[in-house]
Structures are given as structure tokens and as C-alpha cells.
Design a protein around this motif. Structure first.
Motif, PDB file in Angstrom:
ATOM      1  N   ASP A   1       8.255 128.188 -65.355  1.00 18.37           N
ATOM      2  CA  ASP A   1       9.402 127.306 -65.142  1.00 18.37           C
ATOM      3  C   ASP A   1       9.242 126.615 -63.794  1.00 18.37           C
ATOM      4  O   ASP A   1       9.812 127.028 -62.792  1.00 18.37           O
ATOM      5  N   ILE A   2       8.445 125.558 -63.809  1.00 20.33           N
ATOM      6  CA  ILE A   2       8.172 124.824 -62.577  1.00 20.33           C
ATOM      7  C   ILE A   2       9.332 123.920 -62.180  1.00 20.33           C
ATOM      8  O   ILE A   2       9.270 123.239 -61.161  1.00 20.33           O
TER       9      ILE A   2
ATOM     10  N   ARG B   1      10.071 129.416 -58.643  1.00 22.24           N
ATOM     11  CA  ARG B   1       9.295 128.189 -58.798  1.00 22.24           C
ATOM     12  C   ARG B   1       7.961 128.291 -58.064  1.00 22.24           C
ATOM     13  O   ARG B   1       6.903 127.935 -58.612  1.00 22.24           O
ATOM     14  N   ALA B   2       7.984 128.799 -56.840  1.00 18.97           N
ATOM     15  CA  ALA B   2       6.747 128.934 -56.072  1.00 18.97           C
ATOM     16  C   ALA B   2       5.782 129.899 -56.755  1.00 18.97           C
ATOM     17  O   ALA B   2       4.563 129.654 -56.797  1.00 18.97           O
ATOM     18  N   SER B   3       6.304 130.990 -57.298  1.00 19.26           N
ATOM     19  CA  SER B   3       5.462 131.965 -57.989  1.00 19.26           C
ATOM     20  C   SER B   3       4.844 131.363 -59.236  1.00 19.26           C
ATOM     21  O   SER B   3       3.658 131.568 -59.533  1.00 19.26           O
TER      22      SER B   3
ATOM     23  N   GLY C   1       9.644 122.753 -68.075  1.00 16.02           N
ATOM     24  CA  GLY C   1      10.722 123.549 -67.505  1.00 16.02           C
ATOM     25  C   GLY C   1      11.617 124.187 -68.541  1.00 16.02           C
ATOM     26  O   GLY C   1      11.643 123.785 -69.708  1.00 16.02           O
ATOM     27  N   GLN C   2      12.380 125.167 -68.081  1.00 16.85           N
ATOM     28  CA  GLN C   2      13.274 125.925 -68.949  1.00 16.85           C
ATOM     29  C   GLN C   2      14.725 125.479 -68.820  1.00 16.85           C
ATOM     30  O   GLN C   2      15.581 125.975 -69.566  1.00 16.85           O
ATOM     31  N   ALA C   3      15.029 124.555 -67.909  1.00 25.98           N
ATOM     32  CA  ALA C   3      16.406 124.093 -67.731  1.00 25.98           C
ATOM     33  C   ALA C   3      16.844 123.261 -68.931  1.00 25.98           C
ATOM     34  O   ALA C   3      16.020 122.744 -69.692  1.00 25.98           O
TER      35      ALA C   3
ATOM     36  N   ARG D   1      12.703 118.102 -60.192  1.00 26.64           N
ATOM     37  CA  ARG D   1      11.797 119.165 -59.743  1.00 26.64           C
ATOM     38  C   ARG D   1      10.544 119.214 -60.622  1.00 26.64           C
ATOM     39  O   ARG D   1       9.435 119.474 -60.133  1.00 26.64           O
ATOM     40  N   ALA D   2      10.716 118.960 -61.919  1.00 19.66           N
ATOM     41  CA  ALA D   2       9.558 118.935 -62.817  1.00 19.66           C
ATOM     42  C   ALA D   2       8.599 117.811 -62.450  1.00 19.66           C
ATOM     43  O   ALA D   2       7.376 118.002 -62.461  1.00 19.66           O
ATOM     44  N   TYR D   3       9.130 116.633 -62.139  1.00 18.18           N
ATOM     45  CA  TYR D   3       8.272 115.520 -61.698  1.00 18.18           C
ATOM     46  C   TYR D   3       7.409 115.956 -60.510  1.00 18.18           C
ATOM     47  O   TYR D   3       6.191 115.756 -60.484  1.00 18.18           O
ATOM     48  N   GLU D   4       8.075 116.538 -59.516  1.00 19.93           N
ATOM     49  CA  GLU D   4       7.380 116.916 -58.283  1.00 19.93           C
ATOM     50  C   GLU D   4       6.314 117.979 -58.562  1.00 19.93           C
ATOM     51  O   GLU D   4       5.185 117.896 -58.059  1.00 19.93           O
ATOM     52  N   SER D   5       6.678 118.963 -59.374  1.00 18.28           N
ATOM     53  CA  SER D   5       5.747 120.056 -59.657  1.00 18.28           C
ATOM     54  C   SER D   5       4.563 119.583 -60.479  1.00 18.28           C
ATOM     55  O   SER D   5       3.406 119.950 -60.204  1.00 18.28           O
TER      56      SER D   5
END
Length: 275
Positions: free
Chosen positions: A96-97, A105-107, A132-134, A144-148
Motif C-alpha cells: 500500500d504505497i 508506506r515507507a516499509s 494502493g488500498q485506499a 501519494r500513489a503518484y509520488e510513490s
């Protein structure tokens, strides 16, 4: 030109134990849960088996890889090379990035980078990362998904692997979000279209919207209680491939009862009219 590929999930009752990655919330770490399954074919043997059956490629679920040491990954890479079957995509089936939990998220980002290295060593051309899981209406999670994904795409490029995502899990469960990810990140990432992952009532329209941007598809029909594909519905979705100009691999998925190899052939018998 399109050709047949296969997802290892299609024969998951033949490839030995499933090694599921899970998040241990109490300990704030990744754990592995092992689900015993028969092993009638090893992953090292699979490329040659697929070559004999006329497949050009395979997508391998990460939980089917029994070892990740360098010696084994070199053996796996050689098994694909010698068979002529391409290791198209390593499917990382966890992560789940887009999480709002910074530690989680970091893990998960660190784990994704580890699996990118594994994909590179094993000779995979791509690695599928879950967006992602959201829930899909979370604009913050999508950001956050874009960035990851952008960070992972840059990391993967250094290793000679391409990041792809898929209409898989909640955040990417709508064509709007899949297209938003592609629009934001462009050619930095690819996209897999899975026939079975959109809500059934709008499945055809959602799949039609993303297919022009897909580099691969997972051709997964629904099945009756005896493991026969629901043919009319499956053909309706398959027809979207030539209609959209799609010409990448058609990755077959069988997920029904009985002998899984026979099930794969029932899926292929229908899909062959669209290759």
C-alpha cells in the motif's frame, strides 16, 4: 501482434506453497504466511512446460517464487532464456504505497524496491506495483500513489525494469483513477487491464476506457460451477481488444475448480479467436 501469456495464479494448485506477504500491524513489520499447495511443477520447470504448450510469456506472482537468493534467481533467469518464454511481469501482490501511515508506506516502498531488484536479477521485463488500498475517492491517497509510483519508476529504470500498475485493489478500481495515474506519470509507468477487476455492472465500459493505454491484459473470465468460462460475456470483453487496437500479450487466467491446466485450455480455446 498479440500472443498468449499465462499468469501463474492459473495453476496455483500445481506450483507449491503460496508465500503471502502480510503487514503485521502490532509489530509494524512484514510477515510471510505460507499456504501449503501441491507442487507438481517447479517454477524452474515451468518455462519449458509453457514453451511446449505454445505460450510466449508468463506473469509470475511474487508468492510463487520460493527463493530470492542470487543463485536461484540466476537459475530462474536461465530457465526462461533457454525456453524462449519471456518473464514478462513479476506481479508483486502486496503493498500500500498510498498509505497515510508513514511507517507502513515507507516499509512497503522499501519492500517494493527489494522486489524490483529481484525482478531484475530474474530477468523480468516489468514489475506490477499495486497503486494502493485506499478507497478510490481519496484524492490524498491518489496523490501519494503518484509520488510513490514516480519514485519507484525511477528506481526500477536504474535496474532495467519497467514499473506497471493495474486496475487492482481499491484505489485503482476505477478507470478514472487508472487514467489519472497514466496521465500524471505518462510513459514512466505501464498499465495492465484485468478483465475481472472492475465492478461487473460497468466492467465493459471501464475496460474499454483503459485498453488504449494498456501494455498487457489479464484475460480472466467468470466461470460456472464446473469451471467453464461464461463464454458470451468473455467474448464480449475479448472483442474490446481488436476494437481498441490492442496488440500486446493476452495473459490467460483460470480461477475455477478441477484440473487447472485443463481450465487454462478452456480459456484459451475461446481467446484464440482474438489473437
Amino acid at each position: 501482434m498479440s500472443y498468449f501469456s499465462m499468469n501463474t495464479w492459473s495453476i496455483h494448485r500445481h506450483l507449491g506453497p503460496l508465500r503471502w506477504t502480510v503487514w503485521n500491524e502490532e509489530e509494524k513489520r512484514h510477515d510471510t504466511h505460507v499456504d501449503p499447495q501441491p507442487e507438481t511443477t517447479t517454477l524452474l520447470e515451468l518455462p519449458a512446460v509453457l514453451a511446449e504448450k505454445g505460450f510466449g510469456a508468463v506473469d509470475v506472482c511474487h508468492f510463487h517464487i520460493p527463493r530470492t537468493d542470487a543463485e536461484y534467481l540466476v537459475e530462474l533467469r536461465e530457465a526462461f532464456r533457454s525456453s524462449g518464454v519471456a518473464f514478462h511481469t513479476l506481479l508483486l501482490d502486496y503493498g500500500d504505497i498510498s498509505s497515510s501511515d508513514e511507517l507502513r508506506r515507507a516499509s512497503d516502498m522499501a519492500l517494493a524496491k527489494e522486489w524490483i531488484g529481484i525482478a531484475a536479477q530474474a530477468g523480468a521485463g516489468h514489475i506490477r506495483i499495486i497503486a494502493g488500498q485506499a478507497q478510490p475517492d481519496s484524492a490524498e491517497a491518489l496523490e501519494r500513489a503518484y509520488e510513490s509510483l514516480a519514485e519507484l519508476a525511477a528506481w526500477a529504470e536504474k535496474h532495467g525494469v519497467r514499473i506497471v500498475t493495474e486496475n487492482f485493489r481499491p484505489l485503482a478500481s476505477t478507470s478514472a483513477n487508472c487514467l489519472a495515474i497514466k496521465s500524471r506519470l505518462g510513459d514512466a509507468i505501464g498499465l495492465i487491464g484485468d478483465f475481472g477487476n472492475f465492478v461487473k455492472e460497468v466492467r465493459r465500459e471501464e475496460l474499454a476506457a483503459i485498453l488504449p493505454f494498456c501494455g498487457s491484459v489479464h484475460a480472466k473470465p467468470e466461470f460456472d460451477v464446473e469451471g467453464r468460462p461464461i463464454e458470451a460475456e468473455f467474448r464480449d470483453l475479448l472483442q474490446l481488444l481488436p476494437d481498441s487496437g490492442y496488440d500486446g500479450p493476452i495473459t490467460l487466467i483460470y480461477d475455477g475448480p478441477g484440473d487447472m491446466w485443463e481450465g487454462v485450455e478452456r480459456v484459451r480455446a475461446i481467446a484464440k479467436d482474438y489473437v
